[in-house]
Design a protein around this motif. Sequence first.
Motif, short mmCIF file in Angstrom:
data_model
loop_
_atom_site.label_atom_id
_atom_site.label_comp_id
_atom_site.label_asym_id
_atom_site.label_seq_id
_atom_site.Cartn_x
_atom_site.Cartn_y
_atom_site.Cartn_z
N HIS A 102 0.87 -1.17 0.00
CA HIS A 102 0.00 0.00 0.00
C HIS A 102 0.90 1.22 0.00
CE1 HIS A 102 -3.71 -2.21 0.99
NE2 HIS A 102 -2.89 -3.02 1.61
N PHE A 103 0.54 2.22 -0.78
CA PHE A 103 1.40 3.40 -0.83
C PHE A 103 0.59 4.68 -0.79
CE2 PHE A 103 0.28 4.54 -5.14
CZ PHE A 103 -0.12 3.32 -5.69
N THR A 104 1.19 5.70 -0.22
CA THR A 104 0.66 7.06 -0.29
C THR A 104 1.83 7.96 -0.64
OG1 THR A 104 -1.08 6.67 1.35
CG2 THR A 104 -0.42 8.96 0.98
N GLU A 125 -3.17 0.50 -3.84
CA GLU A 125 -2.65 -0.81 -3.47
C GLU A 125 -1.99 -1.38 -4.71
OE1 GLU A 125 -4.43 -4.87 -1.45
OE2 GLU A 125 -5.59 -3.81 -2.96
N ARG A 127 4.94 6.99 1.86
CA ARG A 127 4.61 6.16 3.00
C ARG A 127 4.11 4.83 2.44
NH1 ARG A 127 1.38 8.36 8.32
NH2 ARG A 127 1.05 6.33 9.24
N GLY A 128 4.54 3.73 3.04
CA GLY A 128 4.10 2.45 2.50
C GLY A 128 4.17 1.34 3.52
N ILE A 129 3.33 0.33 3.32
CA ILE A 129 3.48 -0.90 4.08
C ILE A 129 3.42 -2.04 3.08
CG2 ILE A 129 2.60 -0.19 6.35
CD1 ILE A 129 -0.12 -1.19 5.58
N LYS A 147 -11.44 -4.38 3.05
CA LYS A 147 -10.47 -4.03 2.04
C LYS A 147 -10.91 -2.76 1.32
CE LYS A 147 -8.62 -6.24 -2.16
NZ LYS A 147 -7.35 -5.55 -2.10
N VAL A 148 -9.93 -1.93 1.01
CA VAL A 148 -10.23 -0.71 0.28
C VAL A 148 -9.90 -0.91 -1.19
CG1 VAL A 148 -9.49 1.68 -0.07
CG2 VAL A 148 -9.85 0.81 2.25
N MET A 190 -1.90 3.41 7.18
CA MET A 190 -1.40 4.35 6.18
C MET A 190 -1.65 5.80 6.59
SD MET A 190 0.13 2.65 3.95
CE MET A 190 0.43 3.92 2.71
N PRO A 218 1.71 3.40 11.86
CA PRO A 218 2.08 2.48 10.78
C PRO A 218 2.32 1.05 11.27
CG PRO A 218 3.88 3.99 11.25
CD PRO A 218 2.73 4.43 12.10
N PRO A 235 -5.63 -0.57 5.73
CA PRO A 235 -4.92 0.47 4.99
C PRO A 235 -5.89 1.30 4.14
CG PRO A 235 -3.78 -1.64 4.78
CD PRO A 235 -5.09 -1.91 5.46
N HIS A 236 -5.81 2.61 4.26
CA HIS A 236 -6.58 3.57 3.45
C HIS A 236 -8.05 3.70 3.84
CE1 HIS A 236 -3.13 4.22 0.94
NE2 HIS A 236 -3.09 2.98 0.54
#
Lengths: 263, 439
Positions: A22-24, A65, A241-243, B217-218, B250, B254, B261-262
Amino acid sequence: MKKLHFDYCMQIAYSEVVSVCHFTIKCFPMKTLRQEVESTSIELYPAVTYSTGEDSFGNRQIYGENTIPHDTFQFHITGDVRTGLAGWEKEDDGKMTAVFRHPHGLNVAGEALYAYHVGLKTSLPAGNYEKGIYLMNRLYHDFAYEKGCTGMDTTAEQAWKLGRGVCQDYAHIMIALLHREGIPARYVTGMMIGEGASHAWVELCHEGKWYGLDPTNNAPAGDDYIRIGCGRDAADCLINRGIMHGGGNQMQTVRVSVTETDF
Amino acid sequence: MRQLELLQHTDTVNELLARYGVRFGIYKNNTFKEQLFPFDAIPRVIEYEEFLYLERGLKQRVTALNLFIKDIYSDKKIVKDGVVPEDFIFASSGYLAECEGILPPKGIYSHISGIDLVKGKDGNWYILEDNLRVPSGASYPMIARELCRRSSPETFHDNHLEDNRNYAQLLRQTFDHVSVGGHTVILTPGRYNAAYFEHSYLAERTGAHLVNGSELKVEDDKLYYVAVNGKKERVGAVYRRISDEYLDPMNFNPQSLIGIPHIFDVFRKGNVALLNAPGNGVADDKGIYYFAPKMIKYYLGEEPVLSNAPTYLPFYKEDMAYVLEHFDNLVLKDVAEAGGYGVVFGDAMTREQREAFIVLLKKEPRRFIAQEVIDFQDLDIQEEGGRVPRKADLRAFVLMADEPLVWKSGLTRFSRNSDSFIVNSSQGGGFKDTWVLSQ
């Protein structure tokens, strides 16, 4: 007034395959009073669809994602920005100004910074802007630039005790000092001519206008600077930012170039 | 009240509660332990007229608190007008700048509020705390009532009280009011949460899915429930029982493995309702509590129906002077702590403790509030040797649907020891059913 071309490329190499991440990303210069963005182009690798939006500080962001297995993640943005159109940013409607007057997260001061501030207090001139210039100048001389001794999570207090750090640390310390004076101050991310990486500086509010000051270079943020975003501290405006699931060890490299071009 | 037939069944009810898994989890010395939440069968009884009064005051309070949160994350008029000092908002841990500019569905921030009250010996009710983040406790009187009715039907035939088994309907009404369309889910951190029983019980009663983070889930700025077979269904409302910090790795912590997430980005776009809305902790800070009566006047132009316990803010010079002078008569609370922790009584400190505390108080005045120790009414509980009095409070539940709804019941908690004023369940007390008479 200048016209600047920028090229920002961030790459993360993983020792093992990432199955999902996942990234922002918040790395988009926006139109403000000081700058106008003429064109930008964005590339993501692996190429995936993403959502766009704005965070609570008005920073543009993309997020999503990535389900394509990959061992390299790359984000590349280029564009042209006209800078130096004004010497300040406008205070919008002033709703957020109070938020920037209070310590938060990485800009929180402790005993060591309180003591430093007390030592400077008597020589401070009147006026928020003048105070900012004075503090910037002192900090520039009292703190040493050194890479690698501080990290993403280093607080203003920790960096100050260490006596050394990078632009992020200069900015956090300066915000902490301005807060001690009750002056609204915020953290700004951006790019500048001559830096191979992203840069950070400070904006302080003076009579309804936000002025950019760069304590790392002891100079106002003029037309060599492209502004990306702002927040209370570095964590509010992380460029990436990411996981991820998987990945093993990761190695991040950022290449930035800003060059002046003709009109 | 005549001797209730019900009282002969206390043991039966407690055995049934244990069998149904009505427990309270606590962490002690890094290990998770579950303990039974002891039930005392003597109900707290609130007269019909008295509850009407409480209802009026609670609706008023929660309406004002909601308007306050909305104002803070948008125009901040109450700050500009100097009613609440900035220091109590932007430096508070409950304030989340990430929520600036977001208007949740229907503009509601605190959908389910747990307001803690006590009744003083003077007969007046006082509000002690507003719990807006993820207040728990409604499930205990719900199931206790159910079991009591089964154990002693005649008790409920002979006494005329409001049926409290409608909490699930009220909750459902609250979910449906803000849902943007699709399923409603109850998001739990899982089996090892203190209130897991409540999460599963409320899911069962409201018909909402009980889910954990990995089942949501997004995608494309929308939230989906992913069933075991991989089928995705849109989610319109999440009654989340995890705190803001862990909600979305996110956007917040973290390290969180229990969040989605999101999910916060979806919320920001208005594509899902989160109950309660993130950031609403700005109004349940113990320091902000002091200002709640002022909010009622400011936003509603009304006099507060229900009073706070007399409270002082050492942040203000006059109050600091008062606190230092009357130290022994006051209870001091650390605004950053919850669950009965960080509460100290002035007269219970040794000289050294008191001196150290005063140093800290002067250094960080914003961190503490001081309150007069209210001599609140005791309620009888049954013990081996007969009836004994215990301190007790009442957590009232106020739900915000198209209008505020007050549940005609509540969680009455009592202290374990006769010398304790602290009734928090994390500190080992028990609970009672709360009867609201229907005439």
